[in-house]
Design an enzyme around this catalytic site. Sequence first.
Site, mmCIF file in Angstrom:
data_model
loop_
_atom_site.group_PDB
_atom_site.id
_atom_site.type_symbol
_atom_site.label_atom_id
_atom_site.label_comp_id
_atom_site.label_asym_id
_atom_site.label_seq_id
_atom_site.Cartn_x
_atom_site.Cartn_y
_atom_site.Cartn_z
ATOM 1 N N GLU A 13 0.825 -1.456 0.272
ATOM 2 C CA GLU A 13 -0.023 0.286 -0.168
ATOM 3 C C GLU A 13 0.545 1.288 0.281
ATOM 4 O O GLU A 13 0.583 2.581 0.361
ATOM 5 C CB GLU A 13 -0.704 0.343 1.353
ATOM 6 C CG GLU A 13 -2.221 -1.054 1.262
ATOM 7 C CD GLU A 13 -2.784 -1.556 2.856
ATOM 8 O OE1 GLU A 13 -3.339 -0.865 2.295
ATOM 9 O OE2 GLU A 13 -1.967 -2.609 3.419
ATOM 10 N N SER A 141 -6.379 -2.264 1.801
ATOM 11 C CA SER A 141 -6.601 -1.380 0.927
ATOM 12 C C SER A 141 -7.331 -2.838 0.020
ATOM 13 O O SER A 141 -7.313 -1.882 -1.432
ATOM 14 C CB SER A 141 -5.885 -0.402 -0.221
ATOM 15 O OG SER A 141 -4.933 0.450 1.173
ATOM 16 N N TYR A 208 -10.258 3.009 -5.569
ATOM 17 C CA TYR A 208 -10.017 3.755 -6.039
ATOM 18 C C TYR A 208 -9.263 4.195 -7.460
ATOM 19 O O TYR A 208 -9.379 5.203 -7.952
ATOM 20 C CB TYR A 208 -7.734 3.184 -5.539
ATOM 21 C CG TYR A 208 -7.865 3.400 -3.901
ATOM 22 C CD1 TYR A 208 -8.177 4.535 -3.440
ATOM 23 C CD2 TYR A 208 -7.990 1.748 -3.619
ATOM 24 C CE1 TYR A 208 -7.414 3.599 -2.490
ATOM 25 C CE2 TYR A 208 -7.262 1.630 -2.508
ATOM 26 C CZ TYR A 208 -7.246 3.031 -1.718
ATOM 27 O OH TYR A 208 -6.653 3.066 -0.416
ATOM 28 N N ARG A 247 -11.905 3.319 11.742
ATOM 29 C CA ARG A 247 -12.661 3.064 11.065
ATOM 30 C C ARG A 247 -12.969 1.794 10.783
ATOM 31 O O ARG A 247 -12.342 0.912 10.853
ATOM 32 C CB ARG A 247 -12.303 3.896 9.381
ATOM 33 C CG ARG A 247 -13.884 3.741 8.676
ATOM 34 C CD ARG A 247 -12.723 4.060 7.015
ATOM 35 N NE ARG A 247 -12.947 2.477 6.783
ATOM 36 C CZ ARG A 247 -12.019 2.299 5.995
ATOM 37 N NH1 ARG A 247 -10.730 3.183 5.951
ATOM 38 N NH2 ARG A 247 -11.718 1.195 5.460
ATOM 39 N N ASP A 249 -15.351 -1.927 8.998
ATOM 40 C CA ASP A 249 -16.033 -2.170 8.350
ATOM 41 C C ASP A 249 -17.572 -2.855 8.796
ATOM 42 O O ASP A 249 -16.617 -4.099 9.080
ATOM 43 C CB ASP A 249 -15.518 -1.991 6.847
ATOM 44 C CG ASP A 249 -14.314 -1.077 6.799
ATOM 45 O OD1 ASP A 249 -14.636 -0.178 7.029
ATOM 46 O OD2 ASP A 249 -12.850 -1.880 5.990
ATOM 47 N N GLU A 262 -14.022 -5.556 10.319
ATOM 48 C CA GLU A 262 -12.336 -5.391 10.539
ATOM 49 C C GLU A 262 -12.316 -3.690 10.730
ATOM 50 O O GLU A 262 -13.446 -3.400 10.778
ATOM 51 C CB GLU A 262 -11.171 -5.360 8.950
ATOM 52 C CG GLU A 262 -11.766 -4.646 8.211
ATOM 53 C CD GLU A 262 -10.723 -4.997 6.851
ATOM 54 O OE1 GLU A 262 -9.411 -4.556 7.247
ATOM 55 O OE2 GLU A 262 -10.706 -5.839 6.452
ATOM 56 N N ASN A 264 -9.850 -0.046 11.277
ATOM 57 C CA ASN A 264 -8.788 0.077 10.444
ATOM 58 C C ASN A 264 -8.191 0.879 12.037
ATOM 59 O O ASN A 264 -8.620 2.640 11.661
ATOM 60 C CB ASN A 264 -9.325 0.757 8.944
ATOM 61 C CG ASN A 264 -9.382 -0.571 8.177
ATOM 62 O OD1 ASN A 264 -8.453 -0.996 7.171
ATOM 63 N ND2 ASN A 264 -10.397 -0.638 7.906
ATOM 64 N N GLY A 268 -7.250 5.944 5.879
ATOM 65 C CA GLY A 268 -7.301 6.477 4.584
ATOM 66 C C GLY A 268 -6.915 8.177 4.777
ATOM 67 O O GLY A 268 -8.238 8.415 5.888
#
Length: 303
Positions: A13, A141, A208, A247, A249, A262, A264, A268
């Site tokens: 990443e 990512s 992305y 964050r 998910d 998961e 994070n 980002g």
Amino acid sequence: MKILLIAGGWSSERDISLLGARGIQKALTERGHSVTFFDLLEGFDRLLATAVGHDFAFINLHGAPGEDGLVQALLERVGCPYQGSGPAGSFLALNKAAAKQVFRQAGLPTADWCLLVRRPDPAWEPPFGWPVFVKSNTGGSSLRLGRAASRAELDAVLEDILATGDCAIVEPRLAGRDVTCGVLGQEALAPILILPEAGDFFDYTSKYANGGARELCPAPLDAATSAEVQRLALAAHRALGLEGYSRADFILGDDGSLNLLEVNTLPGMTPNSLVPKEAAVLGMSFADLLERLIDLGMQRYGR
């Protein structure tokens, strides 16, 4: 304030980290900070010596090192404050199989899983049946992520993951939609509903590529569902022992169920990333969010 902006690194990443760092450097410089850009790939052996000369480190790394807690542990050795979680929480969150154990222990809903550290015997099949999702146990990512409806398809995805030296985590395919929710301080932010346009699940291209997905913030969900997403995001943050921000998910099932995928610890951080979009709902600009993360990091050190 003299800020050491740590980015790059050598994970898969790296490019995403460098992209975000450019925007962070610009925003902090415009706020009057003196920002030193530090590419961990080129300067790892000088990290401690460089950190000593700065008031704060802003970590914009994804994957390992960075999200595994290594950089955080080193910074603590020289008393350099940084944003986000400490080494232990970072390490637990990065390892999906470990994090899911923590979620289960805390009573949080997460799908069944299998951790594969090597290619299984030819007769092996997942205990929850086909199809399954397969992903790198410590990656992010949405890289090295795939869906498999047979053993042959599973082996193809596994080959890519195991070749990197990582393990693979296998989960049942959950029908539903992707929802994500950030935490800032001790407050859950507005959830985001993610609707992939370039495929039927939220992979790297959806995340992305231009037009890869629609990210609806605040998520057009009923009040009870939004509140439950926020409750679970904050509960996961606390269960892992995280600080500053994170964050979480989820998959929102067609039946209204929620499954935690998961968390994070270094999400980002571009103006168009998910957590900055959620902060904008509160009226926070991208620069405001960065300043808030710095404030939280300094508070952690009592400064």
